[in-house]
Design a protein around this motif. Structure first.
Motif, PDB file in Angstrom:
ATOM      1  N   UNK A 322      -0.210   1.966 -10.837  1.00  0.00           N
ATOM      2  CA  UNK A 322       1.117   2.451 -10.464  1.00  0.00           C
ATOM      3  C   UNK A 322       1.025   3.879  -9.922  1.00  0.00           C
ATOM      4  N   UNK A 323       0.219   4.705 -10.571  1.00  0.00           N
ATOM      5  CA  UNK A 323       0.046   6.088 -10.103  1.00  0.00           C
ATOM      6  C   UNK A 323      -0.607   6.092  -8.724  1.00  0.00           C
ATOM      7  N   UNK A 324      -1.584   5.196  -8.550  1.00  0.00           N
ATOM      8  CA  UNK A 324      -2.261   5.128  -7.245  1.00  0.00           C
ATOM      9  C   UNK A 324      -1.255   4.733  -6.156  1.00  0.00           C
ATOM     10  N   UNK A 325      -0.468   3.702  -6.429  1.00  0.00           N
ATOM     11  CA  UNK A 325       0.513   3.256  -5.427  1.00  0.00           C
ATOM     12  C   UNK A 325       1.499   4.384  -5.104  1.00  0.00           C
ATOM     13  N   UNK A 326       1.917   5.099  -6.145  1.00  0.00           N
ATOM     14  CA  UNK A 326       2.920   6.147  -5.922  1.00  0.00           C
ATOM     15  C   UNK A 326       2.370   7.286  -5.066  1.00  0.00           C
ATOM     16  N   UNK A 345      -1.904 -11.181  -7.024  1.00  0.00           N
ATOM     17  CA  UNK A 345      -0.588 -11.775  -7.285  1.00  0.00           C
ATOM     18  C   UNK A 345       0.109 -11.099  -8.455  1.00  0.00           C
ATOM     19  N   UNK A 346      -0.670 -10.609  -9.411  1.00  0.00           N
ATOM     20  CA  UNK A 346      -0.031  -9.954 -10.566  1.00  0.00           C
ATOM     21  C   UNK A 346       0.457  -8.559 -10.192  1.00  0.00           C
ATOM     22  N   UNK A 347      -0.348  -7.862  -9.424  1.00  0.00           N
ATOM     23  CA  UNK A 347      -0.059  -6.438  -9.227  1.00  0.00           C
ATOM     24  C   UNK A 347       0.648  -6.089  -7.925  1.00  0.00           C
ATOM     25  N   UNK A 348       0.796  -7.042  -7.049  1.00  0.00           N
ATOM     26  CA  UNK A 348       1.418  -6.704  -5.758  1.00  0.00           C
ATOM     27  C   UNK A 348       2.880  -6.296  -5.970  1.00  0.00           C
ATOM     28  N   UNK A 349       3.233  -5.070  -5.550  1.00  0.00           N
ATOM     29  CA  UNK A 349       4.622  -4.655  -5.773  1.00  0.00           C
ATOM     30  C   UNK A 349       5.575  -5.407  -4.854  1.00  0.00           C
ATOM     31  N   UNK A 350       6.807  -5.593  -5.336  1.00  0.00           N
ATOM     32  CA  UNK A 350       7.785  -6.300  -4.503  1.00  0.00           C
ATOM     33  C   UNK A 350       8.163  -5.469  -3.280  1.00  0.00           C
ATOM     34  N   UNK A 503       3.983  -0.701 -22.057  1.00  0.00           N
ATOM     35  CA  UNK A 503       4.155   0.388 -21.122  1.00  0.00           C
ATOM     36  C   UNK A 503       5.222   0.070 -20.088  1.00  0.00           C
ATOM     37  N   UNK A 504       6.116   1.007 -19.915  1.00  0.00           N
ATOM     38  CA  UNK A 504       7.167   0.807 -18.928  1.00  0.00           C
ATOM     39  C   UNK A 504       6.941   1.753 -17.765  1.00  0.00           C
ATOM     40  N   UNK A 505       6.498   1.239 -16.620  1.00  0.00           N
ATOM     41  CA  UNK A 505       6.353   2.130 -15.479  1.00  0.00           C
ATOM     42  C   UNK A 505       7.720   2.657 -15.064  1.00  0.00           C
ATOM     43  N   UNK A 506       7.717   3.696 -14.248  1.00  0.00           N
ATOM     44  CA  UNK A 506       8.995   4.320 -13.906  1.00  0.00           C
ATOM     45  C   UNK A 506       9.923   3.367 -13.164  1.00  0.00           C
ATOM     46  N   UNK A 507       9.354   2.579 -12.270  1.00  0.00           N
ATOM     47  CA  UNK A 507      10.221   1.632 -11.587  1.00  0.00           C
ATOM     48  C   UNK A 507       9.620   0.231 -11.695  1.00  0.00           C
ATOM     49  N   UNK A 508       9.700  -0.311 -12.908  1.00  0.00           N
ATOM     50  CA  UNK A 508       9.037  -1.583 -13.150  1.00  0.00           C
ATOM     51  C   UNK A 508       9.511  -2.703 -12.235  1.00  0.00           C
ATOM     52  N   UNK A 509      10.730  -2.606 -11.765  1.00  0.00           N
ATOM     53  CA  UNK A 509      11.244  -3.688 -10.946  1.00  0.00           C
ATOM     54  C   UNK A 509      10.441  -3.859  -9.671  1.00  0.00           C
ATOM     55  N   UNK A 510       9.742  -2.786  -9.303  1.00  0.00           N
ATOM     56  CA  UNK A 510       9.017  -2.866  -8.056  1.00  0.00           C
ATOM     57  C   UNK A 510       7.713  -3.652  -8.198  1.00  0.00           C
ATOM     58  N   UNK A 511       7.273  -3.934  -9.424  1.00  0.00           N
ATOM     59  CA  UNK A 511       6.122  -4.808  -9.602  1.00  0.00           C
ATOM     60  C   UNK A 511       6.616  -6.247  -9.681  1.00  0.00           C
ATOM     61  N   UNK A 512       5.783  -7.145  -9.214  1.00  0.00           N
ATOM     62  CA  UNK A 512       6.231  -8.539  -9.248  1.00  0.00           C
ATOM     63  C   UNK A 512       6.147  -9.105 -10.654  1.00  0.00           C
ATOM     64  N   UNK A 513       5.446  -8.406 -11.552  1.00  0.00           N
ATOM     65  CA  UNK A 513       5.338  -8.886 -12.921  1.00  0.00           C
ATOM     66  C   UNK A 513       6.476  -8.301 -13.743  1.00  0.00           C
ATOM     67  N   UNK A 514       6.979  -9.074 -14.676  1.00  0.00           N
ATOM     68  CA  UNK A 514       8.078  -8.570 -15.505  1.00  0.00           C
ATOM     69  C   UNK A 514       7.502  -7.728 -16.634  1.00  0.00           C
ATOM     70  N   UNK A 515       7.988  -6.543 -16.799  1.00  0.00           N
ATOM     71  CA  UNK A 515       7.559  -5.681 -17.899  1.00  0.00           C
ATOM     72  C   UNK A 515       8.589  -5.740 -19.004  1.00  0.00           C
ATOM     73  N   UNK A 516       8.118  -5.722 -20.220  1.00  0.00           N
ATOM     74  CA  UNK A 516       9.039  -5.664 -21.343  1.00  0.00           C
ATOM     75  C   UNK A 516       9.729  -4.309 -21.326  1.00  0.00           C
TER      76      UNK A 516
END
Ligand SMILES: Nc1ncnc2c1ncn2[C@@H]1O[C@H](COP(=O)(O)OP(=O)(O)OP(=O)(O)O)[C@@H](O)[C@H]1O
Length: 557
Positions: A322-326, A345-350, A503-516
């Protein structure tokens, strides 16, 4: 087990990698390590007992098995006999005769230990005096299980690789210490007074642009030599860049290094490189990578030297990505398609992330920014090689790199010294901020530590089986143990990277995986907990003229 106890372990396929358990208090860990060390030394002095005889018998059985499995390679029996006669232990000669070919072991009593100067996952490192010459050296006592050919082979890979490298910017292996009856091994190195992580973390040291160029030129020259000789280092980070008092930088710790042939497709494990310096292709599970992994780490170091602190201090693999993408933007569609990365497929951001390196580091010198941009290219094919980086205008335009000999002679600043400072600071805080003499302490600073590479020998069935028996309590996320060279990623674990549900990334919605959606305190950390933003604020010094604010990555939690 042979002489070594308590090897680090890894997640099992049944229990994909969990967040690291919080470390025991550092002081307790040191004490335990010291006790373990004393026990080992006592053990080495003892004459063989029946139990030890049995272990030695097992050792020769292991050696025979190793030979049967071809682990001893083409090393002829006669050569092995000669090696044993020269003083090498049979278990070593049987399994990795090539690694010690042409050398004679030094005796332990020909060195006088002065101080413990470093502790890695696989080693304890001592400052010592060669009693024959008076020369000061570093003795690295490597941990391995001499009864397991795999373990011996893994350890020996470091020796074989070091023996093929000869360059002023690569640490020199000067010899090996062991004896026929010994089940341990020390690597003898030239002694280096500092490491770059220790210097960079020192509150009193900041580097000028010519000094940064001088360190980077040496790092890239050492890397160029490794890569030209078919060696990938796979753990470039500040604490593995040693410095002497003449300003010479040497790449050290080839424990995770691998031989590679750019013309052959040899799958390698993706579970290497300390988290903060790990490139995106490894986080995405690539097993087909090359020199680009070391160049990414070099880019992180360059930015860190200019920024005064680590640029992407992730705590988990998810957070790291996430830090790398940001900072670097998410990979292009073309790259996702072309690379066919296992975890895409797991990590590709939406939503794609925009690249923000030049915006974040707008106060860096332009030639440095250009080099960072190319070293931190998301597609490894777009990254510069060490040779082309050395030709970049970062080095060919003013201000030029200073001479190593003109660098200041720094006070002791090993990562270990920095850790000791942190521990003392913590102890003082616990004691109400008063020093031993009762005076109020004014300046203390904890610094975060990079999460080392995860256990990465998951591919070996024997280790997978063993790991099933290991409880999570003693699981320590660390680099691979003993993958065979060139096949170290041949079979990968079901899940090498993991989604950390805490772990909750700052903008979890942007990952295709659902974060708790559950906030937690820091779940995964290999070192002392620290407020990164506070660390950043203290260390952040403006070195290049214009005023500046902290790079946005420091605020990413
Ligand atoms: N030649 C040397 N001279 C002085 N100090 C050294 C030398 N080699 C290693 N050290 C110190 O010992 C520490 C540990 O060494 P090294 O990194 O080789 O071991 P490791 O077990 O592979 O560690 P890690 O767990 O960090 O990978 C280094 O960070 C450094 O501070």
């Amino acid at each position: 087990m042979g002489c070594v106890h308590g090897r680090p372990s890894a997640p099992s396929p049944d229990h994909p990698q969990q967040p690291d358990p919080p470390p025991p208090p550092a002081v307790a860990a040191e004490k335990a390590a010291a006790e373990e060390e004393e026990e080992e030394e006592e053990e080495e002095k003892k004459p063989p007992k029946p139990a030890r005889r049995e272990r030695r018998a097992r050792s020769s059985r292991s050696a025979a098995e190793a030979a049967r499995l071809g682990l001893g390679g083409s090393f002829a029996n006669r050569a092995r006999g000669e090696q044993v006669a020269a003083g090498w232990p049979a278990w070593l000669s049987a399994v990795v005769g090539e690694a010690i070919d042409g050398w004679t072991p030094r005796r332990a009593d020909s060195f006088e230990k002065i101080d413990k100067i470093g502790q890695g996952t696989y080693s304890n490192v001592y400052k010592a005096r060669d009693t024959a010459t008076g020369k000061i050296v570093a003795l690295k006592k490597v941990r391995f299980d001499n009864l397991e050919p795999e373990s011996v082979r893994f350890m020996a890979r470091e020796i074989l690789i070091l023996r093929r490298l000869h360059h002023p910017n690569v640490v020199k292996l000067e010899g090996l210490v062991t004896s026929r009856m010994s089940c341990s091994l020390y690597l003898v190195f030239e002694y280096m007074e500092h490491d770059l992580a220790g210097l960079a973390a020192s509150p009193d040291i900041s580097f000028t642009e010519p000094q940064v160029k001088c360190y980077m030129h040496q790092l890239l020259s050492g890397l160029e030599h490794c890569h030209n000789n078919g060696v990938l280092h796979r753990d470039i980070k500040g604490s593995n860049l040693l410095l002497d008092n003449n300003g010479m930088l040497k790449i050290a710790d080839f424990g995770l290094a691998s031989l590679f042939d750019p013309n052959k497709n040899q799958p390698m494990t993706s579970r290497v490189v300390t988290l903060w310096y790990r490139p995106p292709e490894l986080l995405l599970g690539s097993t087909d990578y090359g020199v680009g992994v070391d160049l990414w780490s070099a880019g992180c170091i360059l930015a860190e030297l200019l920024a005064g602190r680590p640029i992407m201090p992730g705590r988990t693999e998810v957070e790291q990505l996430h830090k790398i993408f940001k900072l670097c933007g998410s990979p292009t569609e073309e790259y996702w398609k072309k690379s066919k990365l296992p975890h895409a497929t797991i990590f590709k951001p939406q939503q794609p992330y925009k690249r923000r390196i030049s915006e974040t580091y707008k106060d860096f010198p332009q030639s440095a920014l250009r080099l960072i941009e190319t070293l931190l290219a998301m597609d490894p094919a777009d990254r510069l090689t060490a040779t082309s980086a050395l030709r970049s205008d970062f080095f060919t335009t003013e201000p030029y790199a200073c001479e190593p000999s003109s660098l200041p002679a720094y006070p002791p600043s090993k990562e270990m010294d920095a850790k000791r400072r942190d521990e003392e600071a913590r102890r003082l805080r616990a004691a109400g901020g008063r020093t031993n003499d009762g005076a109020k302490k004014t300046k203390t600073r904890d610094r975060p530590r990079a999460v080392p590479a995860p256990e990465a020998n998951a591919e070996l069935q024997i280790n997978i089986d063993k790991r099933r028996l290991v409880t999570h309590a003693n699981a320590k996320s660390k680099s691979e143990k003993f993958p065979p060279p060139h096949q170290d990623g041949a079979v990968s674990l079901v899940s090498t990277n993991h989604m950390d549900p805490l772990y909750e990334p700052q903008d979890p919605s942007s990952f295709s995986t659902v974060f708790t959606q559950e906030k937690s305190s820091v779940p995964t950390w290999s070192g002392p907990l620290a407020d990164l933003s506070a660390v950043g604020k203290q260390k952040w010094k403006h070195k290049f003229g214009r005023s500046s604010k902290q790079p946005s990555t420091a605020r990413a939690r």
